[in-house]
Structure formats: structure tokens, C-alpha cells
Design an enzyme around this catalytic site. Structure first.
Site, PDB file in Angstrom:
ATOM      1  N   HIS A  65      22.679  36.836  29.050  1.00 11.52           N
ATOM      2  CA  HIS A  65      21.453  37.626  28.896  1.00 11.52           C
ATOM      3  C   HIS A  65      20.338  37.004  29.709  1.00 11.52           C
ATOM      4  CE1 HIS A  65      18.383  40.067  26.939  1.00 11.52           C
ATOM      5  NE2 HIS A  65      17.665  38.961  26.804  1.00 11.52           N
TER       6      HIS A  65
ATOM      7  N   GLY B 285      32.179  64.562  47.112  1.00 16.32           N
ATOM      8  CA  GLY B 285      32.878  63.332  46.779  1.00 16.32           C
ATOM      9  C   GLY B 285      32.047  62.147  47.245  1.00 16.32           C
ATOM     10  N   ALA B 286      32.675  60.981  47.350  1.00 16.22           N
ATOM     11  CA  ALA B 286      31.939  59.762  47.705  1.00 16.22           C
ATOM     12  C   ALA B 286      31.215  59.909  49.041  1.00 16.22           C
ATOM     13  CB  ALA B 286      32.901  58.574  47.748  1.00 16.22           C
ATOM     14  N   ILE B 287      31.889  60.432  50.062  1.00 15.92           N
ATOM     15  CA  ILE B 287      31.265  60.564  51.382  1.00 15.92           C
ATOM     16  C   ILE B 287      30.050  61.481  51.302  1.00 15.92           C
ATOM     17  CG2 ILE B 287      31.587  61.407  53.734  1.00 15.92           C
ATOM     18  CD1 ILE B 287      34.534  60.544  53.510  1.00 15.92           C
TER      19      ILE B 287
END
Length: 463
Positions: free
Chosen positions: A442, A181-183
Site C-alpha cells: 500500500h 479491437g486493440a488496433i
């Protein structure tokens, strides 16, 4: 010692301290109870110090690739101890900032371990003894901690949680990270970039399994290209720490195998801090490790509220903050709208970054939508090419019938700074054609949002 408050918050993480400040703004006499450091896990051991580690790793990578930008730099080296110290200094600075905010908003800070009692009271055991505090409204914001698996008990030395992983005295030569996961992927990026041999072991079939499948595949390609070993569909059955390092036993489609490493990082999620805080004595209902609350965070007992990781919903700092504000505004007699948990952005700060909101393509199809999907790769972006950050893409998902923006999924440099546009657009019920006709500047990375939308409607220009 007995004191009376309008609002008392137990826990000073991004849910607790935000709730306290909003309560004070609304004219309520407020106190906050904290057992360790103001700011909770997020500021001291989570969101902030990990991003400081990530930035050091990115700077090291930039220098190593300086030749790509026409710049010659002599051999770059990193000092792991100084990298860790910078992370801790950043965290300390943020915690002091919360101390300032408490003083500015005239919030009483009570240091010690808080435990709720019947009759709207909180017992606080601190270095200066025990206090009994009273409040008309008590908000529990006690957060979470690194989840431990029975077969992966953390000893803080060889098998670590996130706290130990960000304060190691010596950089390990090899590390196995259990969970992606994120960790898990953030630490995988940091340690790999600094030279540690990293292996990720994920039980599910894909890394970052909550993300859109295209994002998971893109991150896996980049990680493998950078030398990270990824083992998906893999279960870690045991870790032998009796020797100098760790012997990890795991099994997957190839059978049972072992791998030796210096340390193991357990990154298998978060457990809620609901034990020993008095829930049982007050009679507050819980369900599957979470406090049961309504849309305004009222528990089953009047006068007691709960927010953040300890209630159902995404265990994210910005979710806890939003819940804290809604909770306090309801207490003050305002009429806040309930939080829309379907429009919460998720961000992962590995490199490349990941940001998403709403439904994945798979979820949209399973929900029965006829969808339009558009992708725009950063390899076709002028700004990304100029920055040397061409990995990744923006993927937009729309309901084909009404043009509803169902979800957005991004992977690439700085995409965590881009996702708020999509959250706002979904909040305002913007359609695909409206977003397509919104002029984007842009050259920017954010043009990819417009271009991916154009691709969904077969109007893409730059592909």
C-alpha cells in the site's frame, strides 16, 4: 550457393527471432531469413512504435491537465511530424537491438524473401541474388498483415491500414476507424488526444468485443467523454474516395447514413502471411488460413514447423515467442509442456489501458460454473486518487465451489503491468482465498486485485 543448418527460421518477428535465439542457446546451428526489417511487424510497425505514439499522446494529455496537479503550463502544442519521428526512432532502435542479438548468438541473418522447397530447403531471393539454403528443421514464422475487406480496399492514402496510420505526413482533421479491437481503439485514443475528430464504427454490439462486457462499457463511457463518436452495431458498406476526402456509407438500426472524413483506418483484424511461401509445393496442410500444427508446432510434413500468427491461437507477440521456444526445445529433444492457450494475457494500450486473462463473466456462466465475482473501482484506490487516474476497475471471477481463479479483467492506468500477477496465480492454480490472503503493498494500483477478490468473498474493506 548451398548451406546446411540445424534450424532455419523464416521470419524475424517476436516468434521467429526468439526461436532463433533459443535454438542457438541449445547449440543448434541457426539461420534466420527476413524480407524487410529484423523484428518483424511487432518491433517495426506494431507493438513498439504504436506504444511510442501512445506515450506522446499521453504526455500531451498530462500537460493539458497540469492544472489538476497544481502546475501551471503555458499553452501546450504538439508537432505531429516529431511525434511520428520519435515513434520511428524507437522502432529503429529496437530493430538494431535485434541485429545485436543475432550477432551475439552467432545466428546467420539472410536478407531476402524466403520460400520453402521440398527436401528441407529454403529459397531466398535477395538483392544479391538467389540462395538455396538447407536445414534439418525449418520453422515458418511469417506473421500477419492488416486484413482487407472487399468493400474497404486499402489504397494507403485515404483508406489505410495500421502502417500508414502511424506514418502520416500530416495529421488529419477527421478520421473514421472501422473496427474496435486493440488496433482500432489504440489509434482512436492517439488521434483523438492529438486533436483529430475520431469516429469508431464497430459491426458488433460493443467496442473491444472480446473483452468482458463491463470493460467494454467502461471504455465506451470514457471514449465518449473524451469526444470520440462511437457507432456500434454498424456496418460500413462502402467508402467513396473520389473527392477530396472520404464519404463513408454505413448502416445500423437507424438505417443507411453517410459521414464525411479526411481518412479511413481499416482496423478489422489480421490476415496470415501464408501465400507464396511454398506450402503447396511441400504439401503442408492448412485450414481456414492457418497452418495446421500439433502441440509442438510440427506441420503435416516432417522437418517443417510453424509458429505465431500463421497457426491457430491468439495473434499476439508474446504467444508467438512462447510458441517459438516450445517448438525449438522440442526439436532439441527436450520435453517442454504444451502452451496453455487458456492462460494467455491480452493487453490493449489505449488510455485507460485494458488487460485481461481467462474467462469473461459471460463465458464462465455459459460454461456452467457457479461463480463468485468481485469488482474494485480505482475511484476507491488511494494510489489511483493520488495519481489522478481514478477511471476503471479490477474484476475477478472465481469458481464458487473450489475457488479456482477463472478470469480477471482490468481497465485503468497501467493495468497492463498488473495482469502478470494473475497469469502467474492461474499457472500455479492459486485459489481465491490464497490470493485474498496474499498481502499487497500500500498504496499501489495492484491492491485492487486483493480488494476485488475480497469483494468476491464478501470481505472487502475499502468499499
Amino acid at each position: 550457393m548451398t548451406m546446411e543448418y540445424d534450424v532455419m527460421v523464416v521470419g524475424s518477428g517476436p516468434g521467429g527471432y526468439v526461436a532463433a535465439i533459443r535454438a542457438s542457446q541449445l547449440g543448434l546451428k541457426t539461420a534466420i531469413v527476413e524480407k524487410e526489417n529484423l523484428g518483424g511487424v511487432c518491433l517495426n510497425w506494431g507493438c513498439i512504435p504504436t506504444k511510442a505514439l501512445i506515450k506522446s499522446a499521453q504526455v500531451f494529455e498530462y500537460i493539458q491537465h497540469a492544472e489538476d496537479y497544481g502546475i501551471t503550463v503555458k499553452e501546450a502544442k504538439h508537432d505531429f511530424g516529431k511525434v511520428v519521428k520519435r515513434s520511428r526512432d524507437v522502432a529503429d532502435g529496437m530493430s538494431k537491438g535485434i541485429q545485436f542479438l543475432m550477432k551475439k548468438n552467432k545466428i546467420d541473418v539472410v536478407m531476402g524473401y524466403g520460400k520453402i522447397l521440398p527436401g528441407k530447403k529454403v529459397e531466398v531471393k535477395g538483392e544479391d541474388g538467389t540462395k538455396i539454403l538447407s536445414a534439418k528443421n525449418i520453422i515458418l514464422a511469417t506473421g500477419g498483415r492488416s486484413r482487407e475487406l472487399p468493400n474497404l480496399p486499402q489504397d494507403g492514402k485515404k483508406i489505410m491500414g495500421y502502417r500508414e496510420a502511424m506514418t502520416l505526413a500530416i495529421q488529419p482533421e477527421s478520421m473514421v476507424i472501422v473496427g474496435s479491437g486493440a488496433i482500432g481503439v489504440e489509434f482512436a485514443y492517439v488521434y483523438n488526444a492529438l486533436g483529430t475528430k475520431v469516429t469508431i464504427m464497430e459491426y458488433l454490439p460493443a467496442i473491444v468485443p472480446n473483452e468482458d462486457a463491463d470493460v467494454s462499457q467502461a471504455l465506451e463511457r470514457t471514449f465518449k467523454k473524451n469526444g470520440i463518436d462511437i457507432q456500434t452495431g454498424t456496418e460500413v458498406t462502402k467508402v467513396d474516395t473520389s473527392g477530396k476526402g472520404c464519404v463513408v456509407t454505413y448502416k445500423n438500426a437507424k438505417g443507411e447514413q453517410t459521414l464525411t472524413c479526411d481518412v479511413v483506418l481499416s482496423a478489422v483484424g489480421v490476415s496470415t502471411n501464408i501465400e507464396n511461401i511454398g506450402l503447396e509445393s511441400v504439401g503442408i496442410k492448412t485450414d481456414k488460413g492457418h497452418v495446421v500444427v500439433d502441440d509442438f508446432y510440427r506441420t503435416s510434413v516432417p522437418g517443417y514447423f510453424a509458429i505465431g500468427d500463421i497457426v491457430k491461437g491468439q495473434a499476439l507477440a508474446h504467444v508467438a515467442s512462447a510458441e517459438g521456444i516450445i517448438c525449438v526445445e522440442a526439436i532439441a529433444g527436450h520435453h517442454p509442456a504444451p502452451l496453455d492457450y487458456g492462460n494467455i494475457p491480452g493487453c490493449t494500450y489505449c488510455s485507460p489501458e485494458i488487460a485481461s486473462v481467462g474467462m469473461t463473466e459471460k463465458a464462465a456462466k455459459e460454461a456452467g460454473y457457479d461463480i463468485k465475482v468481485g469488482k474494485f473501482p480505482f475511484s476507491a484506490s488511494g494510489k489511483a486518487s493520488a495519481a489522478g487516474a481514478k477511471d476503471g476497475f479490477v474484476k475477478m471471477i472465481y469458481d464458487a465451489k473450489y475457488g479456482e481463479l477463472l478470469g480477471a479483467h482490468m481497465i485503468g492506468a497501467n493495468v497492463t503491468e498488473m495482469i502478470a500477477e494473475i497469469v502467474a496465480a492461474r499457472k500455479l492454480e492459486t485459489t481465491g482465498m490464497e490470493l485474498l490472503k496474499t498481502v499487497h503493498p500500500h498504496p499501489t494500483m495492484s491492491e485492487a486485485v486483493m480488494e476485488a477478490t475480497a469483494a468476491a468473498y464478501d470481505e472487502v474493506i475499502h468499499l
